[in-house]
Design an enzyme around this catalytic site. Sequence first.
Site, mmCIF file in Angstrom:
data_model
loop_
_atom_site.group_PDB
_atom_site.id
_atom_site.type_symbol
_atom_site.label_atom_id
_atom_site.label_comp_id
_atom_site.label_asym_id
_atom_site.label_seq_id
_atom_site.Cartn_x
_atom_site.Cartn_y
_atom_site.Cartn_z
ATOM 1 N N LYS A 134 -5.647 -10.137 9.149
ATOM 2 C CA LYS A 134 -5.798 -9.703 7.760
ATOM 3 C C LYS A 134 -6.431 -10.802 6.894
ATOM 4 O O LYS A 134 -6.596 -11.949 7.347
ATOM 5 C CB LYS A 134 -4.423 -9.299 7.225
ATOM 6 N N TYR A 168 -4.290 3.253 5.973
ATOM 7 C CA TYR A 168 -2.877 3.232 5.587
ATOM 8 C C TYR A 168 -2.436 4.554 4.962
ATOM 9 O O TYR A 168 -1.484 4.567 4.189
ATOM 10 C CB TYR A 168 -2.633 2.081 4.608
ATOM 11 N N ASN A 227 1.078 -10.813 5.658
ATOM 12 C CA ASN A 227 1.792 -11.005 6.934
ATOM 13 C C ASN A 227 0.827 -11.163 8.122
ATOM 14 O O ASN A 227 1.142 -10.805 9.240
ATOM 15 C CB ASN A 227 2.824 -9.896 7.158
ATOM 16 N N HIS A 256 -2.184 -6.956 11.434
ATOM 17 C CA HIS A 256 -1.752 -5.572 11.597
ATOM 18 C C HIS A 256 -1.901 -5.230 13.065
ATOM 19 O O HIS A 256 -2.882 -5.613 13.697
ATOM 20 C CB HIS A 256 -2.635 -4.626 10.772
ATOM 21 N N GLU A 264 -6.834 4.483 14.698
ATOM 22 C CA GLU A 264 -7.305 3.238 14.090
ATOM 23 C C GLU A 264 -8.526 2.678 14.829
ATOM 24 O O GLU A 264 -9.445 2.152 14.203
ATOM 25 C CB GLU A 264 -6.161 2.213 14.074
HETATM 26 P P1 CMP Z 1 1.159 -3.664 8.689
HETATM 27 O O1 CMP Z 1 1.648 -4.010 10.053
HETATM 28 O O2 CMP Z 1 -0.293 -3.731 8.443
HETATM 29 O O3 CMP Z 1 1.686 -2.194 8.292
HETATM 30 C C1 CMP Z 1 1.930 -1.799 6.962
HETATM 31 C C2 CMP Z 1 1.779 -2.905 5.984
HETATM 32 O O4 CMP Z 1 2.375 -2.687 4.726
HETATM 33 C C3 CMP Z 1 2.486 -4.132 6.505
HETATM 34 O O5 CMP Z 1 1.866 -4.640 7.637
HETATM 35 C C4 CMP Z 1 2.472 -5.005 5.273
HETATM 36 O O6 CMP Z 1 1.213 -5.611 5.060
HETATM 37 C C5 CMP Z 1 2.699 -3.965 4.193
HETATM 38 N N1 CMP Z 1 4.099 -3.961 3.781
HETATM 39 C C6 CMP Z 1 5.151 -3.453 4.450
HETATM 40 N N2 CMP Z 1 6.278 -3.626 3.745
HETATM 41 C C7 CMP Z 1 5.927 -4.249 2.587
HETATM 42 C C8 CMP Z 1 6.640 -4.687 1.430
HETATM 43 N N3 CMP Z 1 7.964 -4.513 1.334
HETATM 44 N N4 CMP Z 1 5.952 -5.284 0.436
HETATM 45 C C9 CMP Z 1 4.614 -5.452 0.532
HETATM 46 N N5 CMP Z 1 3.878 -5.055 1.606
HETATM 47 C C10 CMP Z 1 4.538 -4.466 2.619
#
Ligand code: CMP
Length: 140
Positions: A9, A49, A113, A116, A127
């Site tokens: 990301k 998403y 984070n 993905h 995807e």
């Molecule tokens: P990802 O694995 O890409 O799948 C969904 C994404 O939503 C996740 O990683 C995070 O980037 C985002 N996400 C999930 N929970 C939260 C949260 N509580 N606050 C902000 N972003 C979130």
Amino acid sequence: MEETLVLIKPDGVLNKKVGKIINRFEDKGLKIKGMKMVWIDEEMARKHYNHLQEKVFFDRLLKYITEAPVIAMVICGKEAIEVVRTMAGETNPLDALPGTIRGDFALDIEDGNMIHTSDSKENAEREKELFFLKDEIFNY
Ligand code: CMP
């Protein structure tokens, strides 16, 4: 062999963790079948998403995933979906164990984070098609 879609990301790209993250997948024995740098626009982010559009963090998620390019990869190997999810660690970096990508390279979900990874076969197929054409995938 099973395939999964991985995105490094914007925080991974901006914090220069791309090489370190790719190294982990190669060292594990997984194969990279497709890879490109993509700057996701809002339309693509909404498609990727779309299952999260009711979440309170959805607008923040759109802003985050479109702020800089991502590295998109198709990664292949035995049970690749589960193996890559385990290597990524818990979604919230605070809960992610040391040794996982999010556990080692991220701290606060508000700052991102790092990666993905597809969470099911169905989402992996959807995807992969969103990010890659069939002839962009290399068959070993
Ligand atoms: P990802 O694995 O890409 O799948 C969904 C994404 O939503 C996740 O990683 C995070 O980037 C985002 N996400 C999930 N929970 C939260 C949260 N509580 N606050 C902000 N972003 C979130």
